[in-house]
Design a protein around this motif. Structure first.
Motif, mmCIF file in Angstrom:
data_model
loop_
_atom_site.group_PDB
_atom_site.id
_atom_site.type_symbol
_atom_site.label_atom_id
_atom_site.label_comp_id
_atom_site.label_asym_id
_atom_site.label_seq_id
_atom_site.Cartn_x
_atom_site.Cartn_y
_atom_site.Cartn_z
ATOM 1 N N ASN A 110 0.863 -1.195 -0.185
ATOM 2 C CA ASN A 110 0.128 -0.078 -0.092
ATOM 3 C C ASN A 110 0.756 1.105 -0.050
ATOM 4 O OD1 ASN A 110 -2.252 -1.532 0.001
ATOM 5 N ND2 ASN A 110 -2.457 -1.497 2.299
ATOM 6 N N PHE A 111 1.823 1.285 -0.775
ATOM 7 C CA PHE A 111 2.671 2.478 -1.131
ATOM 8 C C PHE A 111 1.930 3.454 -1.882
ATOM 9 C CE2 PHE A 111 5.806 4.724 -3.255
ATOM 10 C CZ PHE A 111 6.786 5.227 -2.323
ATOM 11 N N GLU A 112 1.535 4.526 -1.640
ATOM 12 C CA GLU A 112 0.670 5.696 -2.193
ATOM 13 C C GLU A 112 1.335 6.400 -3.142
ATOM 14 O OE1 GLU A 112 -2.685 8.954 -1.302
ATOM 15 O OE2 GLU A 112 -2.031 7.453 0.220
ATOM 16 N N ILE A 113 0.884 6.378 -4.340
ATOM 17 C CA ILE A 113 1.307 7.215 -5.546
ATOM 18 C C ILE A 113 0.638 8.183 -6.265
ATOM 19 C CG2 ILE A 113 2.715 7.149 -7.802
ATOM 20 C CD1 ILE A 113 4.500 4.945 -7.009
ATOM 21 N N GLU A 114 0.847 9.630 -6.419
ATOM 22 C CA GLU A 114 0.006 10.330 -7.311
ATOM 23 C C GLU A 114 0.577 10.723 -8.549
ATOM 24 O OE1 GLU A 114 -3.091 11.690 -6.359
ATOM 25 O OE2 GLU A 114 -3.229 10.790 -4.158
ATOM 26 N N GLN A 115 -0.093 10.423 -9.525
ATOM 27 C CA GLN A 115 0.492 10.710 -10.813
ATOM 28 C C GLN A 115 -0.490 11.143 -11.807
ATOM 29 O OE1 GLN A 115 3.860 10.651 -11.441
ATOM 30 N NE2 GLN A 115 3.402 11.417 -13.539
ATOM 31 N N ASP A 116 -0.006 12.053 -12.672
ATOM 32 C CA ASP A 116 -0.898 12.616 -13.695
ATOM 33 C C ASP A 116 -0.511 11.677 -15.104
ATOM 34 O OD1 ASP A 116 -2.443 14.506 -12.656
ATOM 35 O OD2 ASP A 116 -0.574 15.865 -12.734
ATOM 36 N N MET A 125 -2.835 5.963 -6.802
ATOM 37 C CA MET A 125 -2.779 4.545 -6.651
ATOM 38 C C MET A 125 -2.080 3.983 -5.318
ATOM 39 S SD MET A 125 -1.148 4.302 -10.497
ATOM 40 C CE MET A 125 0.213 5.719 -9.890
ATOM 41 N N LEU A 126 -2.231 2.771 -5.069
ATOM 42 C CA LEU A 126 -1.787 2.051 -3.979
ATOM 43 C C LEU A 126 -1.037 1.108 -4.581
ATOM 44 C CD1 LEU A 126 -4.573 1.833 -0.992
ATOM 45 C CD2 LEU A 126 -2.659 3.588 -1.236
ATOM 46 N N LEU A 127 0.361 0.820 -4.265
ATOM 47 C CA LEU A 127 1.201 -0.201 -4.986
ATOM 48 C C LEU A 127 1.696 -1.050 -3.923
ATOM 49 C CD1 LEU A 127 1.208 1.969 -7.104
ATOM 50 C CD2 LEU A 127 3.506 1.227 -7.735
ATOM 51 N N THR A 128 1.681 -2.361 -4.488
ATOM 52 C CA THR A 128 2.073 -3.402 -3.769
ATOM 53 C C THR A 128 3.281 -4.190 -4.562
ATOM 54 O OG1 THR A 128 0.146 -3.756 -2.181
ATOM 55 C CG2 THR A 128 1.704 -5.694 -2.177
ATOM 56 N N ASP A 139 16.533 -16.215 -12.851
ATOM 57 C CA ASP A 139 16.361 -14.689 -12.256
ATOM 58 C C ASP A 139 15.132 -14.408 -11.580
ATOM 59 O OD1 ASP A 139 18.935 -14.036 -13.280
ATOM 60 O OD2 ASP A 139 18.056 -12.920 -15.001
ATOM 61 N N GLU A 140 15.385 -13.927 -10.538
ATOM 62 C CA GLU A 140 14.223 -13.486 -9.529
ATOM 63 C C GLU A 140 13.048 -12.406 -10.481
ATOM 64 O OE1 GLU A 140 15.103 -14.187 -5.069
ATOM 65 O OE2 GLU A 140 15.679 -11.974 -5.865
ATOM 66 N N LEU A 141 11.743 -12.641 -10.067
ATOM 67 C CA LEU A 141 11.031 -11.524 -10.682
ATOM 68 C C LEU A 141 10.219 -10.785 -9.501
ATOM 69 C CD1 LEU A 141 8.981 -14.105 -13.001
ATOM 70 C CD2 LEU A 141 10.964 -12.695 -13.530
ATOM 71 N N ILE A 142 9.897 -9.764 -10.141
ATOM 72 C CA ILE A 142 9.251 -8.629 -9.230
ATOM 73 C C ILE A 142 7.736 -8.589 -9.489
ATOM 74 C CG2 ILE A 142 9.044 -6.513 -8.457
ATOM 75 C CD1 ILE A 142 11.964 -6.259 -8.780
ATOM 76 N N LEU A 143 6.823 -8.773 -8.882
ATOM 77 C CA LEU A 143 5.314 -8.724 -8.655
ATOM 78 C C LEU A 143 4.982 -7.365 -8.093
ATOM 79 C CD1 LEU A 143 2.858 -9.954 -9.634
ATOM 80 C CD2 LEU A 143 2.519 -11.131 -7.448
ATOM 81 N N VAL A 144 4.262 -6.549 -9.250
ATOM 82 C CA VAL A 144 3.799 -5.246 -8.865
ATOM 83 C C VAL A 144 2.295 -5.189 -8.833
ATOM 84 C CG1 VAL A 144 3.889 -2.620 -9.094
ATOM 85 C CG2 VAL A 144 5.897 -4.235 -9.433
ATOM 86 N N GLY A 145 1.384 -5.233 -7.817
ATOM 87 C CA GLY A 145 0.166 -4.967 -7.819
ATOM 88 C C GLY A 145 -0.273 -3.441 -7.446
ATOM 89 N N ILE A 146 -1.359 -3.125 -8.249
ATOM 90 C CA ILE A 146 -1.843 -1.701 -8.232
ATOM 91 C C ILE A 146 -3.255 -1.647 -8.163
ATOM 92 C CG2 ILE A 146 -1.856 0.503 -9.525
ATOM 93 C CD1 ILE A 146 0.363 -0.689 -11.429
ATOM 94 N N GLU A 147 -3.529 -0.803 -7.188
ATOM 95 C CA GLU A 147 -5.077 -0.300 -6.902
ATOM 96 C C GLU A 147 -5.193 1.096 -7.199
ATOM 97 O OE1 GLU A 147 -8.480 -0.803 -3.156
ATOM 98 O OE2 GLU A 147 -6.229 -1.417 -2.687
ATOM 99 N N ASP A 148 -6.160 0.996 -8.081
ATOM 100 C CA ASP A 148 -6.591 2.639 -8.187
ATOM 101 C C ASP A 148 -7.604 3.137 -7.590
ATOM 102 O OD1 ASP A 148 -7.210 4.889 -9.538
ATOM 103 O OD2 ASP A 148 -8.435 3.896 -11.147
ATOM 104 N N VAL A 149 -7.136 3.977 -6.378
ATOM 105 C CA VAL A 149 -8.159 4.493 -5.471
ATOM 106 C C VAL A 149 -8.593 6.133 -5.756
ATOM 107 C CG1 VAL A 149 -7.167 3.125 -3.778
ATOM 108 C CG2 VAL A 149 -6.053 5.021 -4.115
ATOM 109 N N THR A 150 -8.439 6.292 -7.055
ATOM 110 C CA THR A 150 -8.638 7.823 -7.457
ATOM 111 C C THR A 150 -10.094 8.075 -7.206
ATOM 112 O OG1 THR A 150 -7.226 7.366 -9.316
ATOM 113 C CG2 THR A 150 -8.694 9.231 -9.319
ATOM 114 N N ASP A 151 -11.116 7.143 -7.514
ATOM 115 C CA ASP A 151 -12.549 7.510 -7.155
ATOM 116 C C ASP A 151 -12.815 7.444 -5.763
ATOM 117 O OD1 ASP A 151 -13.019 7.840 -9.973
ATOM 118 O OD2 ASP A 151 -13.734 5.733 -10.100
#
Length: 351
Positions: A110-116, A125-128, A139-151
């Motif tokens: 739940n890392f919060e990011i604001e972006q245009d 957005m909340l990123l995990t 090679d290890e992989l990185i999974l990035v999940g994004i929750e759009d909390v704009t509304d």
């Protein structure tokens, strides 16, 4: 498989060696099955998901990600995340987050990011993000999940604004009622007169609120304000002549205009044009000028009633019309008393 040769270099047979690779094949099949399984999950999850390698290049981007952030490639595999879209993902907080995941192996929730975003607008957005270990040195992989909390954030801000606005309106309404009660009671000669005047003013205030409620308190049209206020005083046809264009007033200005018109109607019914059957009232307004110089010219004029005497003192209604309305409209309001009846002229900026 190799040929077997004699000392004089003749082929005398074949040596066949067998290696059991069952486990290796089974492991490869299992890895392939796991990869297909994982990619299927990524594709079908409704939240935007990205799978990156250690170099932060896209391995998989699901449909939800591509639709939400206008990444039009069917599969942007191999592209740096910072190059996706129009480069909006080249975001310092996002770089910091991914660096922590890659270098320190931290899991971020739940890392919060604001972006245009150029095509999809402003996003909250909340990123995990977390690392996905791989077997057999892969090679290890990185999974990035994004929750759009704009509304959700927009709704929360809107709710806060509504609560503050409601609090403001309630205080203003109570202040108006307190002023009406104080002025009415101080000027009435009898309890019955005070009761009638106070009740009439409260009814008109409620009707003005009804006009604003129909418009979700975004303001009201001057045509509706005038017609709704004068209708109860019409008492028949042709008592009022109403002419004017549609003009949008803000909530406070609409309330002030409605209350002032009610006072004019009340005075006309007691002493002016509306106190006789032949009396009439003309309510005419127009807009002059353009742009920031546009102004509202509004006139109330009575005729056909009994001769009007100039009041010896100003009551609540007069002060409401000449002071409160002028202040609310940031303009000027004048009331004069001609033999033919009362005339009220309003001049206010209407940019």
């Amino acid at each position: 498989m190799l040929p077997y040769r004699t000392q004089d270099n003749r082929i005398a047979g074949v040596v066949i060696t067998f290696h059991n690779i069952t486990d290796r094949k089974r492991d490869a099949d299992a890895i392939n099955d796991a990869r297909i399984f994982a990619e299927t999950i990524v594709r079908t999850v409704q939240h935007p998901l990205l799978v990156l390698n250690r170099d932060l290049r896209v391995q998989t981007a699901n449909i939800a990600f591509r639709e939400l952030f206008a990444v039009f490639e069917e599969e942007p595999k191999g592209r740096l995340i910072f190059e996706l879209g129009s480069g909006e993902w080249n975001n310092p907080p996002l770089r910091s987050l991914l660096d922590k995941v890659v270098s320190a192996g931290d899991e971020i929730h739940n890392f919060e990011i604001e972006q245009d975003f150029r095509l999809s607008g402003h996003k909250s957005m909340l990123l995990t993000a977390s690392r996905l270990p791989q077997q057999r040195g892969r090679d290890e992989l990185i999974l990035v999940g994004i929750e759009d909390v704009t509304d959700r954030k927009r709704a929360a801000r809107h709710r806060e604004i509504l609560i503050a606005e409601l609090n403001h309106r309630v205080k203003n309404t109570l202040a108006v009622i307190q002023s009406i009660a104080s002025q009415t009671l101080s000027q009435a000669s009898t309890v019955e007169e005070a009761r009638n005047a106070f009740g009439s003013r409260l009814v008109n205030l409620a009707k003005a609120h009804d006009v604003l409620t129909r418009e979700s308190w975004d303001g009201a049209d001057l045509v509706n304000i005038v017609t709704d206020t004068v209708n109860p005083h019409a008492g028949g046809e042709n008592r009022f002549r109403i002419e004017g264009p549609h003009v949008r007033l803000g909530p406070s200005s609409a309330l002030a205009m409605s209350m002032a018109l009610h006072e004019l109607c009340t005075n006309a019914a007691k002493y002016g044009a509306l106190s006789s059957d032949a009396g009439q009232v003309a309510i005419i307004w127009r807009l002059v000028g353009e742009g920031d110089d546009r102004r509202l010219n509004f006139t109330w004029s009575e005729n056909g009633g009994p001769p009007v005497n100039i009041p010896t003192r100003k009551g609540f209604g007069s002060r409401l019309i000449e002071r409160a309305l002028a202040q609310e409209l940031s303009g000027t309001v004048s009331v004069t008393y001609e033999p033919s009846g009362a005339i009220c002229i309003i001049d206010a900026p209407m940019p």
